[in-house]
Write a protein that holds these residues in place. Structure first.
Motif, short mmCIF file in Angstrom:
data_model
loop_
_atom_site.label_atom_id
_atom_site.label_comp_id
_atom_site.label_asym_id
_atom_site.label_seq_id
_atom_site.Cartn_x
_atom_site.Cartn_y
_atom_site.Cartn_z
N PHE A 4 -84.45 49.75 -36.00
CA PHE A 4 -84.38 49.18 -36.93
C PHE A 4 -82.82 49.01 -38.57
O PHE A 4 -82.29 48.57 -38.71
CB PHE A 4 -85.70 49.52 -38.24
CG PHE A 4 -86.68 48.71 -38.37
CD1 PHE A 4 -86.51 47.42 -37.88
CD2 PHE A 4 -87.90 49.12 -39.25
CE1 PHE A 4 -87.98 46.58 -37.85
CE2 PHE A 4 -89.24 48.02 -39.07
CZ PHE A 4 -88.82 46.70 -38.62
N PRO A 43 -92.16 36.90 -39.41
CA PRO A 43 -92.50 36.17 -40.54
C PRO A 43 -91.48 34.70 -39.85
O PRO A 43 -90.58 35.61 -40.28
CB PRO A 43 -93.03 35.85 -41.82
CG PRO A 43 -93.07 37.62 -42.17
CD PRO A 43 -92.80 38.43 -40.28
N LEU A 48 -91.36 31.99 -44.22
CA LEU A 48 -90.96 32.31 -45.99
C LEU A 48 -90.82 31.44 -46.90
O LEU A 48 -90.95 31.52 -48.07
CB LEU A 48 -89.72 33.30 -45.73
CG LEU A 48 -89.67 34.70 -44.55
CD1 LEU A 48 -88.19 35.32 -44.68
CD2 LEU A 48 -91.05 35.38 -45.07
C1 HEC Z 1 -85.40 44.45 -40.25
C2 HEC Z 1 -85.87 43.41 -39.81
C3 HEC Z 1 -85.64 42.60 -41.03
C4 HEC Z 1 -84.50 42.16 -41.77
C5 HEC Z 1 -82.99 42.76 -41.91
C6 HEC Z 1 -85.16 41.75 -42.94
N1 HEC Z 1 -86.65 41.55 -43.25
FE1 HEC Z 1 -87.80 40.33 -43.75
N2 HEC Z 1 -89.72 40.98 -42.19
C7 HEC Z 1 -89.46 41.76 -41.80
C8 HEC Z 1 -90.74 42.49 -41.20
C9 HEC Z 1 -91.38 43.26 -39.69
C10 HEC Z 1 -91.85 42.36 -41.75
C11 HEC Z 1 -93.39 41.93 -41.65
C12 HEC Z 1 -93.68 43.10 -42.53
C13 HEC Z 1 -95.06 43.31 -42.28
O1 HEC Z 1 -96.05 42.43 -42.27
O2 HEC Z 1 -95.42 45.05 -43.00
C14 HEC Z 1 -91.22 41.20 -42.88
C15 HEC Z 1 -91.96 40.34 -43.93
C16 HEC Z 1 -91.28 39.86 -44.97
C17 HEC Z 1 -91.83 38.89 -45.97
C18 HEC Z 1 -93.41 39.08 -46.65
C19 HEC Z 1 -93.61 37.80 -45.94
C20 HEC Z 1 -95.26 37.96 -46.51
O3 HEC Z 1 -96.22 37.49 -46.05
O4 HEC Z 1 -95.23 38.33 -47.67
C21 HEC Z 1 -90.49 38.23 -46.27
C22 HEC Z 1 -90.95 37.67 -48.23
C23 HEC Z 1 -89.24 38.46 -45.77
N3 HEC Z 1 -89.51 39.50 -44.81
C24 HEC Z 1 -88.07 38.21 -46.50
C25 HEC Z 1 -87.48 39.04 -46.42
C26 HEC Z 1 -85.67 38.36 -46.74
C27 HEC Z 1 -85.12 37.84 -47.97
C28 HEC Z 1 -84.52 39.15 -45.84
C29 HEC Z 1 -83.51 38.63 -46.07
C30 HEC Z 1 -82.53 39.93 -47.10
C31 HEC Z 1 -85.60 39.73 -44.85
N4 HEC Z 1 -86.74 39.71 -44.89
C32 HEC Z 1 -84.90 41.03 -44.27
C33 HEC Z 1 -88.53 42.78 -41.21
C34 HEC Z 1 -87.22 42.31 -41.81
#
Ligand code: HEC
Length: 611
Positions: A4, A43, A48
């Motif tokens: 991470f 996801p 998203l």
């Molecule tokens: C290091 C890996 C990583 C990166 C980089 C990352 N995400 Fe995520 N994201 C995750 C994970 C893992 C989850 C699920 C978290 C959980 O369920 O606790 C998540 C969940 C989400 C969700 C929530 C979906 C929901 O059901 O509510 C959103 C919105 C999201 N990410 C947007 C983004 C956006 C926009 C970016 C870029 C700025 C980003 N993420 C960058 C790993 C990442």
């Protein structure tokens, strides 16, 4: 966990390659690394894209992606959310409108808890007649209703109670007026940004106005009876501003503290750190005119470049995270400040500061931790934005209490993240009268959000959470997955106001049920009624302690699902930041704090005596 951290750093480095990014650019640089993968935990992009853009923005600002988004600037967040998210409204409308009309807002209120504390001394002490609850009744508090914040995973707003109505903000920026007894919704107002500050009711001719700020620098005045806007004004335009500390009012003027999350922007080694200046702004309640604004550091100048060639700026920081304390007798306001983010260090960081109410001029400064120059880059080895000889990050996050000792001497009492509580003399420019250590202290240690006092003792809850997995787990911890030692937390200490000696100490109870990685740290602000002290913990428990001996009178686990009166699916989580608010026989508790490893939640709980 390690992967991470690497991903985050890699994403930050990639982001530095372009100047004016499109939403797609930001997505590719910051998000695609994870969300374009096909793994069960993450996801996918298509999922998203079904979320409203406003909801994605909130996830970045206050949700599970908060830690990943720290280095991403406001304009980048906005283009990203617009690119990624679906059009359409966010689901914050009320589904439980009140049938009857609101109690009139004019005239003298029945019961109230107005702003951060019932009185300007910030002692968070509600006297018997206004509390409407006795120690005996506190043993048997029962849940009367629960309100769910639709689409939120954070419930961090400080409620205000005024004449039968509870006013409360939310992470979505929806501000609501709810009926104290039933929780039905009188009105909803949509602010530009998330609202965490306590609302302040201020008499305005024949009506009552409600003044508060949001997390992106806007301040609002609403008609408390209707929720109609009277004025709105942006009082701080640094893109990393956060208006977190509640405001205080005096003779038609409202004082608004400003802090920021620029400290975490510095995680990006290409971010030119740092330019935010902590401040206090005095605005006229009637029309929002700025009466004065006092910055706590001088305007920043270029100070050099980092090893990687990024320019550095300073001085910066000394944000104000807590409500000012009004001393009308001396014509002074007291504020407490956070650290400097970059060199040069200033005398105004990690300090208790007295300003003239009329002019905002600084009268005296008592700095308890000098040269505390720190930013989040110091928690990541790969980033060279960490200042040389970095400090311990011992901000003040809680207000100074202006209280009288049993001997009748007025003192200021301030608790710091260092784990030390100080008593200062307001007659002698804040000279230290006594100091007592109540915790180990640290970035997530010591006194975080607020103490309470009954004029005999001061009650200090301490965080002192311990991470499992060591320093490498540092950033991953911020992503909402708790990773703490479930047996290590500060506790609650009662100190005698006279000399700072310890009257009792109630050790933090281990997490219950013992969820893996959960923390019993007591970060949230403490609240009092005569004889009873309330303190919440990161594991979701709210406890009432006997003020005489620290024995637990009542214990409620908020970390579970609730059936809500507005039909929104809601759950409780960690308790931190805001503390309970007590008025007219009811206790209000917001639950859900998914930062620094805390558990998400989106519920406001209202308790009353068992009848
Ligand atoms: C290091 C890996 C990583 C990166 C980089 C990352 N995400 Fe995520 N994201 C995750 C994970 C893992 C989850 C699920 C978290 C959980 O369920 O606790 C998540 C969940 C989400 C969700 C929530 C979906 C929901 O059901 O509510 C959103 C919105 C999201 N990410 C947007 C983004 C956006 C926009 C970016 C870029 C700025 C980003 N993420 C960058 C790993 C990442």
């Amino acid at each position: 966990m390690k992967s991470f951290v690497i991903l985050i750093v890699a994403a930050s480095l990639a982001a530095a390659a372009f100047a004016a990014p499109s939403g797609e650019d930001v997505y590719k640089a910051r998000c695609a690394g994870c969300h374009d993968q096909n793994t069960p935990r993450i996801p996918p992009k298509e999922a998203l894209q079904k979320l409203p853009a406003a909801r994605i923005l909130r996830t970045l600002d206050f949700g599970v992606m908060m830690a990943i988004a720290y280095p991403i600037k406001r304009d980048e967040r906005e283009v990203l959310a617009k690119y990624l998210g679906a059009p359409g409204a966010d689901e914050t409308a009320s589904s439980n409108p009140c049938a009857g009309t609101m109690r009139p807002m004019a005239g003298s209120p029945l019961y109230n808890w107005n702003g951060w504390s019932p009185a300007l001394d910030n002692a968070r002490y509600q006297p018997s007649d206004k509390a409407g609850l006795t120690l005996g009744q506190m043993r048997n508090l029962k849940l009367k209703w629960a309100f769910g914040f639709a689409g939120d995973i954070t419930a961090f707003a400080a409620p205000t109670v005024y004449n039968g109505t509870v006013f409360v903000g939310s992470a979505s920026g929806a501000v609501r007026a709810l009926d104290v007894k039933t929780g039905c919704t009188h009105w909803t107002f949509q602010a530009n940004g998330p609202v965490r500050m306590a609302m302040l009711t201020v008499p305005a001719g024949t009506r009552t106005s409600l003044i508060f700020g949001d997390q992106i620098g806007w301040v609002y005045s609403l008609d408390a009876a209707s929720g109609q806007q009277i004025w709105r004004k942006r009082i701080e335009d640094h893109e990393a501003v956060r208006l977190t500390g509640s405001s205080a009012g005096h003779e038609g003027v409202v004082f608004i503290p400003a802090a920021s999350w620029e400290e975490t922007r510095a995680l990006d080694p290409k971010y030119a750190c740092c330019t935010f200046r902590g401040s206090l702004t005095a605005v006229r309640a009637s029309d929002g005119t700025i009466v004065w604004k006092t910055f706590l550091v001088d305007p920043p100048k270029k100070t050099g470049v980092t090893k990687g060639g990024t320019p550095t700026y300073g001085p910066s920081g000394a944000g104000v995270w807590s409500a000012p304390t009004v001393d009308a007798k001396r014509g002074l306001l007291y504020i407490t400040t956070g650290d400097n983010y970059s060199h040069p260090a200033t005398k105004t960081s990690d300090a208790v500061i007295a300003l003239q109410i009329k002019t905002g001029k600084i009268v005296w400064t008592q700095q308890t931790t000098p040269a505390d120059v720190y930013n989040s880059a110091c928690s990541v080895k790969a980033s060279d934005n960490c200042p040389e000889d970095s400090g311990p990050d011992y901000d003040y996050g809680s207000s100074a209490l202006l209280v009288k000792t049993p001997e009748g001497r007025e003192i200021l009492v301030a608790g710091q993240k260092s784990g030390v509580v100080y008593a200062l003399d307001p007659e002698q420019k804040g000279k230290i009268i006594w100091e007592t250590r109540v915790g180990k202290g640290g970035i997530n240690g010591g006194v975080q959000w607020g103490m309470a006092s009954d004029g005999q003792k001061v009650y200090a809850a301490t965080a002192d959470s311990m991470k499992t997995g060591g320093a490498a787990a540092g950033l991953a911890n911020l992503i909402g997955n708790a990773n703490y030692d479930p047996t290590a937390g500060g506790g609650l200490t009662a100190l005698r106001l006279t000399d700072g000696s310890k009257a009792w100490f109630a050790e933090a109870a281990p997490c219950s049920p013992p969820r893996p990685g959960c923390s019993p740290a007591q970060e949230g602000a403490v609240t009092m009624i005569p004889g009873v002290v309330l303190s919440g913990s990161l594991d979701g428990h709210m406890r009432a302690f006997n003020a005489e001996d620290g024995k637990v009178l009542w214990d409620f686990d908020t970390a579970k699902d609730f059936t809500t009166i507005n039909g929104v699916r809601a759950m409780g989580g960690s308790l931190s930041g805001v503390g309970p608010v007590i008025s007219g026989g009811m206790v209000f508790i917001n639950s859900g704090y998914p930062r620094n490893g805390g558990m998400p939640g989106n519920v406001l709980l209202a308790f009353g005596p068992d009848e």
